[in-house]
Design an enzyme around this catalytic site. Structure first.
Site, PDB file in Angstrom:
ATOM      1  N   ARG A  88       6.851  -2.896 -11.376  1.00 47.39           N
ATOM      2  CA  ARG A  88       6.036  -3.716 -12.278  1.00 47.39           C
ATOM      3  C   ARG A  88       5.098  -2.832 -13.092  1.00 47.39           C
ATOM      4  O   ARG A  88       4.631  -3.234 -14.132  1.00 47.39           O
ATOM      5  CB  ARG A  88       5.260  -4.764 -11.465  1.00 47.39           C
ATOM      6  CG  ARG A  88       6.146  -5.836 -10.836  1.00 47.39           C
ATOM      7  CD  ARG A  88       5.332  -6.697  -9.893  1.00 47.39           C
ATOM      8  NE  ARG A  88       4.719  -5.881  -8.847  1.00 47.39           N
ATOM      9  CZ  ARG A  88       3.702  -6.257  -8.085  1.00 47.39           C
ATOM     10  NH1 ARG A  88       3.185  -7.446  -8.236  1.00 47.39           N
ATOM     11  NH2 ARG A  88       3.225  -5.445  -7.167  1.00 47.39           N
TER      12      ARG A  88
ATOM     13  N   LYS B  19      16.635  -7.109   3.380  1.00 46.92           N
ATOM     14  CA  LYS B  19      16.597  -8.248   4.280  1.00 46.92           C
ATOM     15  C   LYS B  19      15.199  -8.855   4.309  1.00 46.92           C
ATOM     16  O   LYS B  19      14.232  -8.089   4.162  1.00 46.92           O
ATOM     17  CB  LYS B  19      17.051  -7.871   5.697  1.00 46.92           C
ATOM     18  CG  LYS B  19      16.550  -6.548   6.262  1.00 46.92           C
ATOM     19  CD  LYS B  19      15.086  -6.265   6.473  1.00 46.92           C
ATOM     20  CE  LYS B  19      14.249  -7.153   7.295  1.00 46.92           C
ATOM     21  NZ  LYS B  19      12.842  -6.647   7.456  1.00 46.92           N
TER      22      LYS B  19
ATOM     23  N   TYR C  25      11.628  -4.867 -14.478  1.00 48.90           N
ATOM     24  CA  TYR C  25      12.945  -5.009 -13.839  1.00 48.90           C
ATOM     25  C   TYR C  25      14.012  -5.347 -14.889  1.00 48.90           C
ATOM     26  O   TYR C  25      15.172  -4.939 -14.778  1.00 48.90           O
ATOM     27  CB  TYR C  25      12.907  -6.097 -12.759  1.00 48.90           C
ATOM     28  CG  TYR C  25      11.855  -5.908 -11.673  1.00 48.90           C
ATOM     29  CD1 TYR C  25      11.279  -4.664 -11.418  1.00 48.90           C
ATOM     30  CD2 TYR C  25      11.449  -6.989 -10.890  1.00 48.90           C
ATOM     31  CE1 TYR C  25      10.320  -4.507 -10.412  1.00 48.90           C
ATOM     32  CE2 TYR C  25      10.504  -6.843  -9.879  1.00 48.90           C
ATOM     33  CZ  TYR C  25       9.944  -5.599  -9.651  1.00 48.90           C
ATOM     34  OH  TYR C  25       8.998  -5.454  -8.658  1.00 48.90           O
TER      35      TYR C  25
ATOM     36  N   ARG D 119      11.386   3.915  -1.146  1.00 51.27           N
ATOM     37  CA  ARG D 119      11.287   5.366  -1.006  1.00 51.27           C
ATOM     38  C   ARG D 119      12.211   5.849   0.121  1.00 51.27           C
ATOM     39  O   ARG D 119      12.973   6.813  -0.048  1.00 51.27           O
ATOM     40  CB  ARG D 119       9.837   5.756  -0.699  1.00 51.27           C
ATOM     41  CG  ARG D 119       9.628   7.235  -0.451  1.00 51.27           C
ATOM     42  CD  ARG D 119       8.154   7.597  -0.478  1.00 51.27           C
ATOM     43  NE  ARG D 119       7.602   7.531  -1.818  1.00 51.27           N
ATOM     44  CZ  ARG D 119       7.157   8.589  -2.506  1.00 51.27           C
ATOM     45  NH1 ARG D 119       7.201   9.781  -1.964  1.00 51.27           N
ATOM     46  NH2 ARG D 119       6.662   8.449  -3.718  1.00 51.27           N
TER      47      ARG D 119
HETATM   48  N1  NAP Z   1      15.624  -2.170   6.074  1.00 51.45           N
HETATM   49  C1  NAP Z   1      14.455  -1.837   6.607  1.00 51.45           C
HETATM   50  O1  NAP Z   1      14.357  -1.039   7.529  1.00 51.45           O
HETATM   51  C2  NAP Z   1      13.208  -2.408   6.001  1.00 51.45           C
HETATM   52  C3  NAP Z   1      11.963  -1.867   6.327  1.00 51.45           C
HETATM   53  C4  NAP Z   1      10.837  -2.373   5.675  1.00 51.45           C
HETATM   54  C5  NAP Z   1      10.954  -3.407   4.768  1.00 51.45           C
HETATM   55  N2  NAP Z   1      12.182  -3.918   4.509  1.00 51.45           N
HETATM   56  C6  NAP Z   1      12.329  -5.023   3.528  1.00 51.45           C
HETATM   57  O2  NAP Z   1      12.079  -4.484   2.241  1.00 51.45           O
HETATM   58  C7  NAP Z   1      11.347  -5.408   1.441  1.00 51.45           C
HETATM   59  C8  NAP Z   1      10.106  -4.709   0.917  1.00 51.45           C
HETATM   60  O3  NAP Z   1       9.310  -4.290   2.004  1.00 51.45           O
HETATM   61  P1  NAP Z   1       8.268  -3.069   1.825  1.00 51.45           P
HETATM   62  O4  NAP Z   1       7.693  -2.840   3.161  1.00 51.45           O
HETATM   63  O5  NAP Z   1       8.920  -1.988   1.093  1.00 51.45           O
HETATM   64  O6  NAP Z   1       7.181  -3.804   0.916  1.00 51.45           O
HETATM   65  P2  NAP Z   1       6.065  -3.233  -0.045  1.00 51.45           P
HETATM   66  O7  NAP Z   1       6.128  -1.759  -0.124  1.00 51.45           O
HETATM   67  O8  NAP Z   1       4.766  -3.864   0.366  1.00 51.45           O
HETATM   68  O9  NAP Z   1       6.469  -3.902  -1.432  1.00 51.45           O
HETATM   69  C9  NAP Z   1       7.725  -3.686  -2.017  1.00 51.45           C
HETATM   70  C10 NAP Z   1       7.637  -4.008  -3.486  1.00 51.45           C
HETATM   71  O10 NAP Z   1       7.427  -5.406  -3.683  1.00 51.45           O
HETATM   72  C11 NAP Z   1       6.649  -5.592  -4.867  1.00 51.45           C
HETATM   73  N3  NAP Z   1       5.426  -6.317  -4.523  1.00 51.45           N
HETATM   74  C12 NAP Z   1       4.505  -5.985  -3.613  1.00 51.45           C
HETATM   75  N4  NAP Z   1       3.490  -6.872  -3.623  1.00 51.45           N
HETATM   76  C13 NAP Z   1       3.798  -7.790  -4.583  1.00 51.45           C
HETATM   77  C14 NAP Z   1       3.152  -8.953  -5.073  1.00 51.45           C
HETATM   78  N5  NAP Z   1       1.971  -9.345  -4.617  1.00 51.45           N
HETATM   79  N6  NAP Z   1       3.775  -9.654  -6.056  1.00 51.45           N
HETATM   80  C15 NAP Z   1       4.970  -9.257  -6.524  1.00 51.45           C
HETATM   81  N7  NAP Z   1       5.615  -8.151  -6.098  1.00 51.45           N
HETATM   82  C16 NAP Z   1       5.038  -7.431  -5.130  1.00 51.45           C
HETATM   83  C17 NAP Z   1       6.276  -4.208  -5.380  1.00 51.45           C
HETATM   84  O11 NAP Z   1       7.165  -3.895  -6.418  1.00 51.45           O
HETATM   85  P3  NAP Z   1       6.742  -2.936  -7.628  1.00 51.45           P
HETATM   86  O12 NAP Z   1       6.884  -1.545  -7.056  1.00 51.45           O
HETATM   87  O13 NAP Z   1       7.699  -3.272  -8.692  1.00 51.45           O
HETATM   88  O14 NAP Z   1       5.325  -3.245  -7.975  1.00 51.45           O
HETATM   89  C18 NAP Z   1       6.481  -3.324  -4.178  1.00 51.45           C
HETATM   90  O15 NAP Z   1       6.781  -2.012  -4.499  1.00 51.45           O
HETATM   91  C19 NAP Z   1      11.055  -6.619   2.314  1.00 51.45           C
HETATM   92  O16 NAP Z   1      11.911  -7.672   1.981  1.00 51.45           O
HETATM   93  C20 NAP Z   1      11.305  -6.116   3.737  1.00 51.45           C
HETATM   94  O17 NAP Z   1      11.817  -7.124   4.595  1.00 51.45           O
HETATM   95  C21 NAP Z   1      13.301  -3.433   5.078  1.00 51.45           C
END
Ligand code: NAP
Length: 339
Positions: free
Chosen positions: A47, A107, A68, A27
């Site tokens: 998903r 990352k 995906y 988002r």
């Molecule tokens: N660049 C930055 O500033 C920053 C900040 C935060 C995170 N990140 C990185 O972004 C990535 C996602 O982090 P996030 O905080 O956005 O995570 P999140 O909202 O908890 O999850 C991201 C997505 O991963 C999938 N997912 C979640 N739980 C799952 C499960 N149990 N099994 C399979 N898929 C699952 C879901 O995809 P669906 O929507 O398809 O269900 C979810 O929307 C991480 O690798 C993190 O290191 C980067």
């Protein structure tokens, strides 16, 4: 919010993005992609179709997919942005690359150096981009720190002392603590420290690490020492159970530079040497701060680059090799992935 499709002044068509995963970072970065005049969000996949539709609606993307696999087949997608939790990065990236799409992947690029190598080699063989979203390397304060170093203001760089810490409530089923979801603070906040140390000092000659493990056996806190044959060093700590400042100090023979907290999105620095000290402010772009990363991918796609000079594959894979070694030393690297 609506995805921008108007001409950005160059006459070139917008770079068309598909987003895999509809969670937290999808988002935030999605809003910055949608706000860029040189980009358009074409599709979102999750998903669950409902989650994809929610985010697509928010971003003004015309299409939503409940898998995906469907998104990577969309002919109107140039770049796939992979935003799943870490263990999903490898499979989603390979899926996109094998469908002929460029990839920006969150990352850490992958769980291990082996996965990372396969992703980068697949991209190279297919003549496609595969870029880790290590936006700290594009951060204006970090870029400015490199200029200050190059100008000799702190003498020769001797090392870096850096921290990334924040207390997160313990949730054994959450992505920071569940091993199946890629838990462990090293691959979350710690990867920023490693990327910064690599950027300023390069590949270490030796690495030593220790950690406090959570009940789930993932690293809740980790301390790393990177040593260099010429005496330089990196002293790096990451924690999900304590606060220690989340800043970095670049240590020179004639002064130092401090990058202010929170390090992963630092916007202020202080330079100190015999002449005195001064503070500088280098804000991230408006929006959510990810605009420079979006612009870098736009630039690479439009100019036909197959690697981002600012986010190079060698640094991405080198960092993963060091993190593998750290995880081996602290006992959290799966046996299938010996460093
Ligand atoms: N660049 C930055 O500033 C920053 C900040 C935060 C995170 N990140 C990185 O972004 C990535 C996602 O982090 P996030 O905080 O956005 O995570 P999140 O909202 O908890 O999850 C991201 C997505 O991963 C999938 N997912 C979640 N739980 C799952 C499960 N149990 N099994 C399979 N898929 C699952 C879901 O995809 P669906 O929507 O398809 O269900 C979810 O929307 C991480 O690798 C993190 O290191 C980067």
């Amino acid at each position: 919010m609506s995805t921008t499709t108007e001409d950005d002044g160059t006459g070139a068509p917008p770079v068309r993005w598909g987003i895999i995963g509809a969670g937290y970072i999808a988002r935030l970065v999605g809003e910055d992609i949608a706000a860029s005049p040189a980009s358009a969000v074409t599709a979102v996949a999750a998903r669950s179709l409902g989650r994809a539709q929610d985010l697509a609606g928010h971003l003004g993307a015309p299409r939503a997919y409940g898998s995906y696999e469907e998104l990577v087949l969309d002919p109107d997608v140039d770049v796939v942005y992979v935003t799943t939790i870490h263990p999903g990065h490898h499979a989603a990236t390979l899926l996109a690359l094998r469908a002929g799409k460029h990839v920006l992947v969150e990352k850490p690029i992958a769980m291990t150096a082996r996965e990372s190598r396969e992703m980068l080699e697949t991209a190279a063989a297919a003549d496609l981009l595969c870029v880790e979203a290590m936006w700290l390397r594009l951060n204006p304060a970090v870029v400015r720190a490199q200029e200050i170093i190059a100008a000799g203001e702190i003498g020769r760089v001797r090392g870096i002392v850096a921290d990334s810490s924040h207390v997160f409530p313990y949730d054994p089923a959450g992505r920071l603590f569940d091993p199946a979801l890629g838990g462990g603070i090293l691959l979350d906040g710690g990867v920023y420290l490693a990327a910064l140390a690599w950027l300023l000092l390069g590949r270490p000659d030796e690495v030593a690490a220790t950690a406090t493990l959570a009940e789930t056996s993932v690293d809740a806190a980790v301390a790393m020492w990177w040593g260099y044959a010429d005496g330089r060093f990196a002293q790096l700590t990451a924690s999900s159970i304590s606060e220690a400042g989340s800043q970095a100090v670049v240590v020179g023979t004639e002064g130092w530079i401090r990058l202010a907290a929170p390090l992963y999105r630092t916007e202020e620095l202080t330079v100190a040497n015999a002449a005195g000290s001064r503070d500088e402010s280098h804000p991230l772009p408006a929006g959510n701060g990810y605009g420079l990363q979006v612009a870098e991918i736009e630039r690479c796609v439009r100019s036909g680059l197959r690697e981002s000079p600012a986010l190079p594959a060698a640094a991405t894979s080198g960092v993963m090799e060091v993190l593998d070694e750290v995880r081996r030393q602290i006992g959290v690297l799966p046996p299938a992935d010996p460093a």
